[in-house]
Design a protein around this motif. Sequence first.
Motif, mmCIF file in Angstrom:
data_model
loop_
_atom_site.group_PDB
_atom_site.id
_atom_site.type_symbol
_atom_site.label_atom_id
_atom_site.label_comp_id
_atom_site.label_asym_id
_atom_site.label_seq_id
_atom_site.Cartn_x
_atom_site.Cartn_y
_atom_site.Cartn_z
ATOM 1 N N SER A 1 -2.511 -0.408 -2.382
ATOM 2 C CA SER A 1 -1.537 -0.237 -1.336
ATOM 3 C C SER A 1 -2.334 0.115 0.033
ATOM 4 C CB SER A 1 -0.854 0.845 -1.679
ATOM 5 O OG SER A 1 -1.662 2.184 -1.711
ATOM 6 N N ARG A 2 -3.628 0.552 0.105
ATOM 7 C CA ARG A 2 -4.127 0.718 1.341
ATOM 8 C C ARG A 2 -4.096 -0.431 2.393
ATOM 9 N NH1 ARG A 2 -10.088 1.862 1.759
ATOM 10 N NH2 ARG A 2 -10.328 0.510 3.715
ATOM 11 N N LEU A 3 -4.208 -1.508 1.445
ATOM 12 C CA LEU A 3 -4.304 -2.990 2.407
ATOM 13 C C LEU A 3 -2.830 -3.430 2.575
ATOM 14 C CD1 LEU A 3 -7.260 -4.808 0.828
ATOM 15 C CD2 LEU A 3 -7.006 -3.784 2.908
ATOM 16 N N GLY A 4 -1.802 -2.944 2.023
ATOM 17 C CA GLY A 4 -0.532 -3.154 2.371
ATOM 18 C C GLY A 4 -0.072 -4.216 1.518
ATOM 19 N N GLN A 6 2.560 -4.963 -2.170
ATOM 20 C CA GLN A 6 3.564 -4.173 -2.774
ATOM 21 C C GLN A 6 3.158 -3.931 -4.164
ATOM 22 O OE1 GLN A 6 6.567 -7.246 -1.992
ATOM 23 N NE2 GLN A 6 7.162 -6.242 -0.202
ATOM 24 N N GLN A 7 2.384 -4.686 -4.730
ATOM 25 C CA GLN A 7 2.177 -4.444 -6.109
ATOM 26 C C GLN A 7 0.633 -3.967 -6.351
ATOM 27 O OE1 GLN A 7 4.523 -4.699 -8.567
ATOM 28 N NE2 GLN A 7 6.029 -5.266 -6.771
ATOM 29 N N PRO A 8 0.191 -3.414 -7.338
ATOM 30 C CA PRO A 8 -1.228 -3.287 -7.794
ATOM 31 C C PRO A 8 -2.081 -4.587 -7.926
ATOM 32 C CG PRO A 8 0.149 -1.982 -9.453
ATOM 33 C CD PRO A 8 1.105 -2.815 -8.655
ATOM 34 N N ASP A 9 -1.550 -5.533 -8.343
ATOM 35 C CA ASP A 9 -2.144 -6.882 -8.333
ATOM 36 C C ASP A 9 -1.847 -7.639 -7.310
ATOM 37 O OD1 ASP A 9 -3.342 -9.439 -8.903
ATOM 38 O OD2 ASP A 9 -2.425 -9.600 -10.607
ATOM 39 N N PRO A 10 -2.631 -7.958 -6.121
ATOM 40 C CA PRO A 10 -2.189 -8.600 -4.778
ATOM 41 C C PRO A 10 -1.574 -9.955 -5.254
ATOM 42 C CG PRO A 10 -4.199 -7.530 -4.586
ATOM 43 C CD PRO A 10 -3.856 -7.312 -6.060
#
Length: 136
Positions: A1-4, A6-10
């Motif tokens: 989430s630090r990189l923005g 929505q899900q744990p798997d980008p």
Amino acid sequence: SRLGFQQPDPVTDFRSGGVLSLAMMVYMVESQPDICQRFFTGDASVLPFGITCINVTDMIAKFLMLAKATDRMDALLSQKPFWRMFADPNAILAVQELAMTMLADVVVELSRERKVPSLAKQYSNGTPGEPSDKVR
């Protein structure tokens, strides 16, 4: 989430923008760190960088007719793709930079607008010449 994302798997966030949005994000991080920094710790940090970058790329791709038409109006407007107006293939990178910068600037302006009424109320005591939160 630090990189923005929505899900744990980008990977799931890249469904709308595809590989183009990943390439644009890599470009932004490598070539425009000042713009990206605004989204991580700067004045636009209220916007999550990852999904914002993906959505901006997706909107640009749709506007330039690089993406599939999503509704009947898009199909009518897409008779002649706008992307042909770019003689330089790097022009889309400049559009991405501009869009991200403008979005960060909009966030800053909206933030200022929200702070102004509260400051006006704080300093207003009803005397003429003093700041007021009323629009005249």
